[in-house]
Write an enzyme that holds these catalytic residues in place. Structure first.
Site, short mmCIF file in Angstrom:
data_model
loop_
_atom_site.label_atom_id
_atom_site.label_comp_id
_atom_site.label_asym_id
_atom_site.label_seq_id
_atom_site.Cartn_x
_atom_site.Cartn_y
_atom_site.Cartn_z
N HIS A 119 0.82 -1.21 0.00
CA HIS A 119 0.00 0.00 0.00
C HIS A 119 0.85 1.26 0.00
CE1 HIS A 119 -1.99 3.40 2.02
NE2 HIS A 119 -3.02 3.04 1.29
N CYS A 120 2.01 1.20 0.67
CA CYS A 120 2.75 2.43 0.99
C CYS A 120 3.44 3.08 -0.21
CB CYS A 120 3.76 2.15 2.09
SG CYS A 120 2.99 1.69 3.66
N LEU A 121 4.43 2.41 -0.79
CA LEU A 121 5.29 3.07 -1.76
C LEU A 121 4.58 3.46 -3.06
CD1 LEU A 121 8.77 1.39 -1.31
CD2 LEU A 121 7.66 3.19 -0.02
#
Length: 426
Positions: free
Chosen positions: A266-268
């Protein structure tokens, strides 16, 4: 780490995914009465049967929390009633290149009818600076008739969950906390101090929101740097992996990041875009370095396909009808997390070129409908030997690397884990 109150606070955690489930179970372990709310009925049904959905939460921990009555998974908004602490840990994806905060908005609307004086609301979802103040706060106030800071406490504490990390967990990873005023900050800080070892207080919620985006943007930019160097290293007559090994011997001023087939989770792929979107909206200017990093990392799956195409051409084989074995569907080693995994894009691109694609991943049981020509398989001598090319995309510990080296006719190694005359590294 402070003790939980003698009387267990009724705590609700909205979202029972990679972030919310570890939070809910950890809170139950220290004695809170926890309601785990999620709109996914199948997920809730599995949790009610103590079927874990997270690599960080063993099924026996869920079973224990269910058995002692301190954890109750539910899809019913009425079960939120009477809470004293509420944590919002819902997804914040991108939609058409812009932040989609609909899950946060729905969570706020679900909580608002149940707000009571003195309660604490904490947002954990990753988002852009200003979300707590400008989006969540007005929803809570409008729908409840109460005032944040006067009647209830409101704060932001960004999640720092790293799925599958056995060293840094929810309990020992320093927890950033913030509040819209001093009283809210204290309430949020006191809550987390009861079950995490270190709490880091930040003066404003906007600074805490930015801190989360900064952490992941830092990673995105540095991964993009080594990915771009990997693309050009051969033309420079250099080995990017040897250069990284050498640079990593410096005890200061350098932090190693390794190239790969792209970024996932989800983050990068998401968080840096949240930051650049908000900067553009507020200032009219772009974050050029962030946007360039997004572009570099997003292009890596296509580069992997091109490298593979070139390798097959050298062998006199077209991609069309070639049998290609992709190793690893999860975006990170030793997990089943396929969110935004570059393998999905690589598999789809190769299938569109007519290749016969098989994916082996001991942690993921199904390629989830990437393409009708993409099939799930296991890593075996026969599968490896029968392939025209093998691509190591995720270096799970369960993969037998020696088997690949000994039996693959050609390997594109995107993780620098293999060696041999048949192995070509990214």
């Amino acid at each position: 780490m402070a003790d939980a109150p003698a009387e267990p606070l009724r705590t609700v955690v909205l979202g029972q995914g990679y972030v919310g489930l570890p939070l809910a179970i950890r809170a139950a372990q220290v004695g809170y009465q926890v309601v785990g709310f999620d709109t996914d009925a199948d997920r809730v049904k599995r949790l009610q049967a103590a079927d874990s959905l997270s690599p960080d939460v063993p099924a026996e921990q869920i079973a224990a929390a269910l058995a002692n009555g301190l954890y109750a998974p539910t899809t019913r908004p009425e079960d939120l009633a009477g809470f004293e602490v509420a944590i919002i840990a819902v997804p914040t994806p991108l939609r058409d290149g812009a932040p989609d905060l609909s899950a946060i908005e729905h969570a706020g609307l679900a909580l608002a009818p149940h707000l009571q004086p003195g309660c604490v609301i904490i947002l954990e979802s990753t988002t852009y600076p200003g979300t707590t103040d400008d989006v969540l706060k007005p929803i809570l106030e409008s729908a409840s008739g109460l005032r944040a800071g006067e009647d209830f406490h409101l704060g932001y504490s960004p999640e720092r969950i790293d799925p599958g990390n056995r060293i840094w967990t929810l309990q020992n990873t320093p927890k950033i906390v913030s509040g819209i005023d001093d009283a809210s900050l204290k309430a949020v800080s006191d809550f987390y101090q009861s079950f995490v070892e270190t709490v880091v207080e930040v003066a404003t919620v906007r600074d805490a929101e930015l801190a989360k985006l900064l952490e992941n943007t830092f990673r995105q930019v540095n991964i993009a740097l080594v990915n771009e160097l990997a693309v050009h290293a051969k033309q420079l007559g250099t080995d990017i992996w040897a250069a990284l090994d050498a640079a990593s011997t410096k005890p200061f001023g350098f932090m190693r990041f390794s190239p790969g087939p792209g970024v996932g989770g989800h983050c990068l792929p998401v968080d840096p875009t949240y930051l650049s979107w908000q900067v553009q909206r507020k200032t009219g200017r772009s974050l050029r370095l962030v946007e360039a990093a997004n572009e570099v990392n997003s292009a890596m799956p296509a580069y992997i396909v091109q490298r593979l195409t070139d390798a097959l051409n050298r062998k006199g084989l077209p991609v069309n009808r070639s049998r290609i074995l992709l190793l690893g569907m999860a975006y990170k080693p030793n997990t089943a997390d396929i969110r935004n995994s570059p393998t999905i894009t690589i598999g789809r691109l190769l299938a569109e070129h007519g290749a016969q694609i098989e994916i082996a991943d001991p942690h993921v049981g199904d390629p989830f409908g990437i393409d009708a020509r993409v099939h799930h398989t296991r890593l075996t001598v026969s599968n490896v030997a029968a392939s025209d090319a093998v691509v190591l995309l995720t270096d799970h510990d369960a993969f037998d690397l020696r088997l690949i080296e000994d039996h693959a006719p050609y390997v594109l190694d995107c993780r620098a884990r293999l060696s041999g005359v048949n192995v070509e590294r990214l």
